[in-house]
Design a protein around this motif. Sequence first.
Motif, mmCIF file in Angstrom:
data_model
loop_
_atom_site.group_PDB
_atom_site.id
_atom_site.type_symbol
_atom_site.label_atom_id
_atom_site.label_comp_id
_atom_site.label_asym_id
_atom_site.label_seq_id
_atom_site.Cartn_x
_atom_site.Cartn_y
_atom_site.Cartn_z
ATOM 1 N N ARG A 1 48.592 37.386 46.888
ATOM 2 C CA ARG A 1 47.677 36.273 46.123
ATOM 3 C C ARG A 1 47.524 35.824 45.255
ATOM 4 O O ARG A 1 47.229 34.820 44.669
ATOM 5 N N CYS A 2 45.921 36.290 44.386
ATOM 6 C CA CYS A 2 45.136 36.052 44.473
ATOM 7 C C CYS A 2 44.522 37.459 43.651
ATOM 8 O O CYS A 2 44.863 38.493 43.449
ATOM 9 N N ALA A 3 43.507 37.167 42.805
ATOM 10 C CA ALA A 3 42.791 38.229 42.290
ATOM 11 C C ALA A 3 41.852 38.807 43.609
ATOM 12 O O ALA A 3 41.877 40.369 42.903
ATOM 13 N N GLY A 4 41.611 39.295 44.276
ATOM 14 C CA GLY A 4 40.589 39.576 45.450
ATOM 15 C C GLY A 4 40.086 38.649 46.785
ATOM 16 O O GLY A 4 40.997 37.499 46.794
ATOM 17 N N ALA A 5 39.666 39.356 46.703
ATOM 18 C CA ALA A 5 38.559 38.247 48.170
ATOM 19 C C ALA A 5 37.295 38.653 48.248
ATOM 20 O O ALA A 5 36.499 39.241 47.782
ATOM 21 N N HIS A 6 36.514 37.060 48.629
ATOM 22 C CA HIS A 6 35.036 37.105 48.906
ATOM 23 C C HIS A 6 34.712 36.635 49.962
ATOM 24 O O HIS A 6 34.746 36.166 50.307
ATOM 25 N N PRO A 7 34.137 37.892 51.240
ATOM 26 C CA PRO A 7 34.425 38.679 52.010
ATOM 27 C C PRO A 7 32.896 37.282 52.458
ATOM 28 O O PRO A 7 32.194 37.973 51.532
ATOM 29 N N TYR A 8 32.159 36.787 52.980
ATOM 30 C CA TYR A 8 31.598 36.131 53.755
ATOM 31 C C TYR A 8 30.394 36.884 55.329
ATOM 32 O O TYR A 8 31.204 36.342 56.024
ATOM 33 N N LEU A 9 29.225 37.349 54.886
ATOM 34 C CA LEU A 9 28.556 37.836 56.322
ATOM 35 C C LEU A 9 28.968 38.792 57.097
ATOM 36 O O LEU A 9 29.391 38.483 57.685
ATOM 37 N N THR A 10 29.358 39.819 56.290
ATOM 38 C CA THR A 10 29.442 40.784 56.617
ATOM 39 C C THR A 10 29.161 42.603 56.822
ATOM 40 O O THR A 10 27.997 42.557 56.193
ATOM 41 N N ASP B 1 49.813 27.699 42.178
ATOM 42 C CA ASP B 1 50.926 27.873 41.206
ATOM 43 C C ASP B 1 51.356 26.843 40.329
ATOM 44 O O ASP B 1 51.613 27.399 39.233
ATOM 45 N N ALA B 2 51.992 25.879 41.499
ATOM 46 C CA ALA B 2 52.784 24.677 40.147
ATOM 47 C C ALA B 2 51.255 24.272 39.494
ATOM 48 O O ALA B 2 52.467 23.793 38.235
ATOM 49 N N GLU B 3 50.541 23.756 39.478
ATOM 50 C CA GLU B 3 49.595 23.542 38.324
ATOM 51 C C GLU B 3 49.574 24.766 37.350
ATOM 52 O O GLU B 3 48.122 24.550 36.737
ATOM 53 N N GLY B 4 49.355 25.436 37.514
ATOM 54 C CA GLY B 4 49.758 27.207 36.182
ATOM 55 C C GLY B 4 48.315 28.180 37.067
ATOM 56 O O GLY B 4 47.897 28.514 35.187
ATOM 57 N N VAL B 5 47.720 27.102 37.660
ATOM 58 C CA VAL B 5 46.468 28.189 38.233
ATOM 59 C C VAL B 5 46.883 29.718 38.377
ATOM 60 O O VAL B 5 47.557 30.387 39.376
ATOM 61 N N PRO B 6 47.453 31.304 37.035
ATOM 62 C CA PRO B 6 47.490 31.879 38.136
ATOM 63 C C PRO B 6 46.446 33.042 38.771
ATOM 64 O O PRO B 6 45.682 32.631 38.793
ATOM 65 N N ALA B 7 47.324 33.923 39.452
ATOM 66 C CA ALA B 7 46.587 34.665 40.425
ATOM 67 C C ALA B 7 45.060 35.768 39.882
ATOM 68 O O ALA B 7 44.333 35.059 40.900
#
Length: 273
Positions: free
Chosen positions: A142-151, A117-123
């Motif tokens: 706090r992010c665009a979403g999720a990337h689950p692995y092995l599910t 956030d402090a570096e300006g990387v948007p959610a």
Amino acid sequence: MHGLGLWEPASGSELNEPEALAELEALGFGTLWIGNSPPELRYAEQLLDNSTTLTVATGIVNVWLEPPSVLAGHRARVLARHPGRFLLGIGASHRALVGDRYTKPYEKLVSYLDGLDAEGVPADGRVLAALGPRVLRLAGDRCAGAHPYLTTPEHTAKARAALGTGPLLVPEQKVVLTTDRTEAHTLGRQALSMYLALPNYTNNWLRLGFTEEDFADGGSDRLVDAMVAWGDEDAVRGRVEEHRLAGADQVALQVLNPDRLATLRRLAPALAG
């Protein structure tokens, strides 16, 4: 997120050639997810240089390797060269891979997101590797979403419930295109072997109803069948559809067949239909 998703290791492959990437684009693949991506993002940049329309996403960059300011700088470099075609995926990795630095991973993720956030990387320019409900909620908040692995598709449904209706959800799915059960289980067990000793995954599998017995002797048939979609094109399409019906926006396919490009040529028409 549009198009089919593909998961590839950061070690590189025969797919990282302009001709192969152009074919993947023509087949309908929209996003290439890079597993265990180095934070310098050079491989992501190379994939983007060698392609035209693909979005490249890291799945994931280990947050213990570089501070947020350094990673943000690499991200800015990539996006300056390829606007709109890169998505930053980060995650806490595993104690076995990180060592003594691996303490309070949830708090590490929160502080890392604060740094981005402090570096300006948007959610909306980042996603989070997430399996359990707390990190899934963090990914949604706090992010665009999720990337689950092995599910499994069952986990995808739980993840969608935790995220809510808006955030992106892109599970990874291992695939073996064969009707030979022995071949499918052999390739599946080879792919699963390293993960059977990583508590982040085994704990998630326990939450999904598996038992410690499923993790013994290279993994039970039940575990392999749940983690690896195998069979003909219709069988693989059926598993992908289960994820989609459970709430996935895209499914990132990790092909375990030795000739991945030939396999993707066979799979793409079935998955796009």
